[in-house]
Write a protein that holds these residues in place. Structure first.
Motif, PDB file in Angstrom:
ATOM      1  N   PRO A 245       0.807  -1.227   0.000  1.00 26.23           N
ATOM      2  CA  PRO A 245       0.000   0.000   0.000  1.00 26.23           C
ATOM      3  C   PRO A 245       0.833   1.266   0.000  1.00 26.23           C
ATOM      4  N   ALA A 246       1.908   1.284   0.772  1.00 24.45           N
ATOM      5  CA  ALA A 246       2.745   2.483   0.846  1.00 24.45           C
ATOM      6  C   ALA A 246       3.289   2.866  -0.523  1.00 24.45           C
ATOM      7  N   ARG A 247       3.632   1.869  -1.311  1.00 21.62           N
ATOM      8  CA  ARG A 247       4.188   2.143  -2.638  1.00 21.62           C
ATOM      9  C   ARG A 247       3.127   2.716  -3.577  1.00 21.62           C
ATOM     10  N   VAL A 248       1.875   2.265  -3.428  1.00 21.75           N
ATOM     11  CA  VAL A 248       0.787   2.734  -4.288  1.00 21.75           C
ATOM     12  C   VAL A 248       0.317   4.126  -3.894  1.00 21.75           C
ATOM     13  N   PHE A 249       0.213   4.377  -2.573  1.00 17.39           N
ATOM     14  CA  PHE A 249      -0.389   5.613  -2.089  1.00 17.39           C
ATOM     15  C   PHE A 249       0.604   6.751  -1.876  1.00 17.39           C
ATOM     16  N   TYR A 250       1.891   6.472  -1.912  1.00 14.76           N
ATOM     17  CA  TYR A 250       2.896   7.463  -1.528  1.00 14.76           C
ATOM     18  C   TYR A 250       2.780   8.735  -2.366  1.00 14.76           C
ATOM     19  N   LYS A 251       2.465   9.846  -1.692  1.00 12.27           N
ATOM     20  CA  LYS A 251       2.363  11.177  -2.288  1.00 12.27           C
ATOM     21  C   LYS A 251       1.341  11.243  -3.427  1.00 12.27           C
ATOM     22  N   LYS A 252       0.313  10.408  -3.361  1.00  7.95           N
ATOM     23  CA  LYS A 252      -0.704  10.385  -4.413  1.00  7.95           C
ATOM     24  C   LYS A 252      -2.018  10.990  -3.924  1.00  7.95           C
ATOM     25  N   ASN A 253      -2.806  11.498  -4.868  1.00 11.27           N
ATOM     26  CA  ASN A 253      -4.197  11.840  -4.596  1.00 11.27           C
ATOM     27  C   ASN A 253      -4.978  10.529  -4.587  1.00 11.27           C
ATOM     28  N   ASP A 286      -3.520  16.161  -9.827  1.00  9.68           N
ATOM     29  CA  ASP A 286      -2.887  15.750 -11.078  1.00  9.68           C
ATOM     30  C   ASP A 286      -3.336  14.319 -11.383  1.00  9.68           C
ATOM     31  N   GLU A 287      -3.961  14.135 -12.515  1.00  8.04           N
ATOM     32  CA  GLU A 287      -4.487  12.813 -12.861  1.00  8.04           C
ATOM     33  C   GLU A 287      -3.397  11.744 -12.861  1.00  8.04           C
ATOM     34  N   THR A 345       0.349  10.029   2.366  1.00  4.38           N
ATOM     35  CA  THR A 345       0.215  11.170   1.463  1.00  4.38           C
ATOM     36  C   THR A 345      -0.387  12.366   2.179  1.00  4.38           C
ATOM     37  N   LYS A 346      -0.017  13.547   1.697  1.00  2.43           N
ATOM     38  CA  LYS A 346      -0.626  14.788   2.160  1.00  2.43           C
ATOM     39  C   LYS A 346      -1.428  15.439   1.034  1.00  2.43           C
ATOM     40  N   ALA A 347      -1.602  14.677  -0.043  1.00  7.58           N
ATOM     41  CA  ALA A 347      -2.323  15.190  -1.208  1.00  7.58           C
ATOM     42  C   ALA A 347      -3.843  15.104  -0.975  1.00  7.58           C
ATOM     43  N   ARG A 348      -4.605  15.414  -2.006  1.00  3.32           N
ATOM     44  CA  ARG A 348      -6.059  15.460  -1.888  1.00  3.32           C
ATOM     45  C   ARG A 348      -6.645  14.061  -1.755  1.00  3.32           C
ATOM     46  N   MET A 349      -7.771  13.990  -1.044  1.00  5.21           N
ATOM     47  CA  MET A 349      -8.473  12.716  -0.882  1.00  5.21           C
ATOM     48  C   MET A 349      -9.955  12.912  -1.153  1.00  5.21           C
ATOM     49  N   GLY A 350     -10.583  11.850  -1.675  1.00  7.49           N
ATOM     50  CA  GLY A 350     -12.015  11.868  -1.924  1.00  7.49           C
ATOM     51  C   GLY A 350     -12.637  10.537  -1.560  1.00  7.49           C
ATOM     52  N   LEU A 351     -13.876  10.591  -1.071  1.00  8.97           N
ATOM     53  CA  LEU A 351     -14.635   9.379  -0.786  1.00  8.97           C
ATOM     54  C   LEU A 351     -15.910   9.425  -1.614  1.00  8.97           C
ATOM     55  N   ALA A 352     -16.166   8.396  -2.385  1.00 11.60           N
ATOM     56  CA  ALA A 352     -17.400   8.301  -3.157  1.00 11.60           C
ATOM     57  C   ALA A 352     -18.330   7.332  -2.436  1.00 11.60           C
TER      58      ALA A 352
END
Length: 491
Positions: A245-253, A286-287, A345-352
């Protein structure tokens, strides 16, 4: 003969670390190398101290200097050293040396192994607690193909010396389990914590490969990590393989969708597609640096009692077939999911989510165990720049369309809800498909179990074929669920 007394209870008699190391040392055929980088030679130490190590250890080494390490194993493209790629290079290199330097003519009965780890312990400022990759490549018979067990760990202790000792215990447990518990991989997982406490370390990824593990689904092994409390969440990608998980989520939205997905429906996919379109249009998103994850909680998997492992695999297969990444977590409350993402990450997060899920979030009963109650939970949920993307629902009784503007939360929570709504934390998904709003997973499941037609139109394109496919579900005329009462072999 062992003496037993009336009233004795059976229990797991856990061998001491010395007994584990000594059993391997006294086996004249088990022979291998230790390559430990970053936290001393703590695993090897247990085998030296147990006695008889000369019959087991061909070589023990540490390449702490980066230039020395690169000269031996080659430099990594990303310049990092505590990575899975580095560990695999270490295992492959050391095993090649074993095979080249110890000929089979002179050692016809030797069972070769190589144990390796690459680890970073806690830093001096105690801000980074440390983590590492640990693995073993080994045979179970002389001349046989090699098997591998590779895992990632995170330290929880705040002292470097304690972390080193913990690593030594884990390594000894891994080597012993690899040789003497490989036929029971679920038990092998639990035995990794022999003489350890879950407050000392977290194992968040593990992969088994090789002939003795040919029937093992690594996703099920990941599920065991969460079930056993070894980690809070595990993840696997669209190809079905375990990922860190850390590798996938690191610094990502991050955009997350929670559900039972039993099975995944057109509504689930519409919710994902529309929320994603809105999410990537947000400021600073950033997409190319955005990931989407479909999350299933352990409580969802336990909805009907004990976890049905095949049912879990079926759901995962469907989501992966749609190109999605899947996360299995131990988080019952949404704020814990957000806290978990915040570790990486400290980037943006969204929950659908749908209307009913949002109403549940504003139910105080879920937060009675917290000293700060619902206010504490919401502080953790919304303290980041997080937004909820709400998919509307059609009221089955009145026919009214329920959105964020007219949904009814519990009376005491009205003002709190208005606060978050007014501040733009809850946003409606306005581009919805009216024709699919009455689709529910439970209705699809009922139709499948009763052999009714029409459910095929309620799931994403291609999913119905997968559900019916013998290779995935062994489809019969009247399956009770997606995975029960099925025959795996095609008739």
């Amino acid at each position: 003969m062992e003496i037993t007394i009336t009233g004795d209870k059976e229990f797991d008699d856990i061998p001491s670390l010395k007994s584990k190391a000594l059993k391997i040392n006294l086996n004249a055929n088990i022979y291998g190398t230790f390559a430990e980088i970053g936290a001393g030679q703590e695993t090897c130490r247990h085998f030296f101290r147990a006695g008889g190590a000369s019959g087991t250890i061909a070589k023990a080494m540490s390449a702490y200097d980066k230039d020395f390490s690169d000269a031996i194993y080659g430099a990594e493209d990303d310049g990092r050293y505590v990575t899975e790629a580095r560990l695999r290079k270490m295992l492959a290199h050391e095993m090649d040396l074993m095979e080249n330097r110890l000929t089979r003519e002179k050692n016809p009965n030797k069972i070769f192994f190589t144990y390796a780890n690459t680890v970073a312990t806690i830093d001096f400022a105690k801000q980074f607690k440390g983590h590492g990759w640990v693995g073993i490549k080994y045979q179970v018979e002389a001349g046989a193909e090699y098997n591998e067990i590779i895992l990632h760990l995170r330290f929880k202790e705040t002292d470097a010396r304690l972390q080193q000792e913990t690593l030594g215990v884990l390594g000894t447990n891994l080597i012993y389990g690899a040789f003497y518990k490989y036929n029971e991989p679920k038990k092998l997982l639990r035995y990794l914590y022999d003489h350890l406490d879950k407050d000392q370390l977290e194992i968040d990824t593990i992969n088994f490969s090789g002939p003795v593990f040919k029937d093992i689904d690594n996703r099920l092994m990941s599920l065991q990590l969460v079930k056993n409390g070894m980690t809070d969440a595990v993840m696997f990608g669209p190809d079905g393989t375990n990922v860190l998980p850390a590798r996938v989520f690191y610094k990502k939205n991050i955009l997350a969708l929670r559900g039972s997905f039993r099975p995944v429906t057109k509504v689930n996919m519409a919710m994902y597609e529309k929320s994603y379109e809105m999410f990537i249009k947000e400021n600073k998103v950033d997409e190319k640096k955005t990931v989407v994850v479909f999350e299933i909680t352990l409580s969802n998997l336990r909805a009907e009692g004990e976890i049905d492992e095949q049912d879990f695999i079926d759901r995962a297969d469907l989501l992966c077939s749609l190109g999605q990444s899947v996360m299995i977590s131990n988080f019952q409350e949404y704020f814990k999911v957000v806290e978990y993402f915040s570790n990486y990450t400290k980037a943006r997060m969204g929950l659908a989510m749908g209307v009913s899920n949002l109403v549940d979030i504003f139910d105080e009963k879920y937060y009675r165990h917290m000293s700060g109650g619902i206010l504490e939970a919401f502080g953790k949920l919304f303290f980041k720049d997080l937004k909820v993307y709400l998919y509307p629902m059609r009221d089955s009784e009145t026919g009214e369309l329920i959105t964020s503007e007219n949904l009814k939360v519990y009376p005491r929570m009205k003002e709190l809800y208005k606060f978050f709504k007014y501040n733009g934390k809850v946003i409606d998904i306005e581009d919805y498909d009216e024709s699919i709003m009455n689709i529910f997973s439970r209705e699809i499941l009922r139709k499948i179990s009763q052999g009714e037609k029409g459910w095929e139109e309620m799931v994403p394109e291609g999913t119905a074929e997968l559900i019916k496919d013998y290779r995935l579900f062994g489809y019969t005329r009247r399956p009770l669920t997606l995975s029960r009462n099925i025959t795996r072999k095609k008739k």
